[in-house]
Design an enzyme around this catalytic site. Structure first.
Site: not given
Ligand code: TTP
Ligand code: MG
Length: 363
Positions: A8, A115
């Site tokens: 991820d 991911e």
């Molecule tokens: P995530 O993998 O949930 O978050 P992240 O990569 O920003 O942070 P981390 O994994 O380190 O905790 O989501 C991946 C991308 O998807 C995130 O950068 C932005 C997008 N996203 C949204 O647009 N809305 C959301 O509610 C979420 C959870 C993510």
């Molecule tokens: Mg992420």
């Protein structure tokens, strides 16, 4: 023995923005809607880890994020930078990263934009797996300038939970022998599928950590949750036989969007709907579908009253490359939208807050 990996990306959109603009590096950064000095609509897509220290995270209203950032600044923290998202760029980076994953695995499965699961069972040892995944981390760092967190386990469930335990820049290995000890003390919420509702219900039953869940008899879980209870029983024991494969069937593609201001302006709303149709069609193509049967338009009014209208074409609508498909999708979406601008679906003339467009029954 299977060796399964979950990768991820760390603060994915924010990390890409930082990489594109070195001036942002080291500063708290939020990607999402324009905060407009605290009056902005819409939500935070993600925040980098510096901004998360202020309580800012995905899905938070951007107005709230702005206030948290402002409060932090008053405490002497650095100013938080807010940037708009550039989804196309994130998609491009994502597909390059997926290609790296493919090179590093026997099979891979794209689980979301940032991911993936990798099957690396052919390595036959968790030690070798750990070395190889450390190399993968370096490769992503060198090629894309981005960080990720990796979980290695005997199945997808354990790999996924493991990758989330040491973020950012984590590499967590859980062997079959370690599964029980790893899961037992964790809150039940780490189990994919346990959302706020199931969590609240289980808390009422005094089940808070996985060990407590594991000790509930299968029959009781099935009584509480039906057939999902059986899956839950297995998950609580750390069992997950699902394969790593990109062959899974996506059921729909779509997106939704909240307007800056609630709108009664058909020209403006239909313009947004056209842009949305373009993006949804691109998503359909990217996922290699050849068409769809059902289109659903969602409208949320300013009072949060939310309605759906659908249209199904039994024979299906094919998406060729001639541009006809786009015209057809836009036309169908507009037909679904129009009744929300007159007495048919909106007799009181309410303003529209959000629209969503979804294609289903994919071909
Ligand atoms: P995530 O993998 O949930 O978050 P992240 O990569 O920003 O942070 P981390 O994994 O380190 O905790 O989501 C991946 C991308 O998807 C995130 O950068 C932005 C997008 N996203 C949204 O647009 N809305 C959301 O509610 C979420 C959870 C993510
Ligand atoms: Mg992420």
């Amino acid at each position: 023995m299977r060796i399964i990996v979950h990768v991820d990306m760390d603060a994915f959109y924010a990390a890409i923005e930082e990489r594109s603009n070195p001036a942002l590096r080291g500063l708290p950064l939020v990607v999402g809607a324009d905060p407009k000095g605290g009056r902005g609509r819409g939500v935070v897509m993600t925040a980098n880890y510096q901004a998360r220290r202020f309580g800012i995270r995905s899905a938070l209203p951007v107005s709230r994020a702005w206030r948290l950032a402002d409060a932090a600044r008053r405490r002497g923290e650095p100013e938080t930078i807010f940037v708009r998202s550039n989804f196309q760029l994130y998609e491009t980076v994502s597909s390059r990263i997926m290609q790296i994953f493919e090179r590093f695995s026997d099979a891979h499965e794209e689980a979301s934009i940032d991911e993936a699961y990798l099957d690396i069972s052919s390595l036959t040892s968790f030690d070798d797996a750990q070395i190889k995944m450390a190399t993968l981390k370096n490769e992503i760092h060198e090629q894309e300038g981005l960080g990720c967190s990796i979980g290695i386990g005997p199945n997808k469930l354990i790999a996924k939970i493991a990758s989330s335990r040491n973020k950012p820049d984590g590499l967590t290995v859980i062997t079959q022998q370690e599964v029980q000890g790893f899961l037992d003390p964790l809150p039940i919420r780490v189990i994919p599928g346990i959302g706020p509702k199931s969590e609240a219900f289980l808390h009422q039953q005094n089940v808070r950590i996985v060990r407590e869940l594991r000790e509930i008899p299968q029959a009781t879980l099935m009584q509480w949750f039906g057939s999902w209870g059986l899956r839950l029983f297995e998950k609580a024991q750390g069992v997950d036989d699902s394969p790593v494969s990109n062959e899974w069937t996506r059921k729909s593609v779509g997106e939704q969007e909240t307007f800056e201001h609630d709108s009664r302006d058909l020209a403006l709303v239909s313009e947004q709907l056209d842009r949305m149709a373009e993006r949804v069609l691109a998503k359909l193509r990217r996922n290699e579908f050849s068409g769809f049967r059902t289109m659903t338009l969602t409208v949320r009014f300013s009072d949060f009253d939310t309605r759906n209208r659908s249209r199904t074409v039994k024979s299906g609508i094919a998406i060729d490359n001639t541009g006809n498909a786009l015209q057809l999708i836009k036309k169908q979406a507009l037909d679904l939208l129009l009744p929300f601008f007159d007495a048919r679906e909106n007799p009181r003339g309410k303003a529209i807050r959000l629209i969503g467009l979804r294609l289903e029954k994919l071909l």
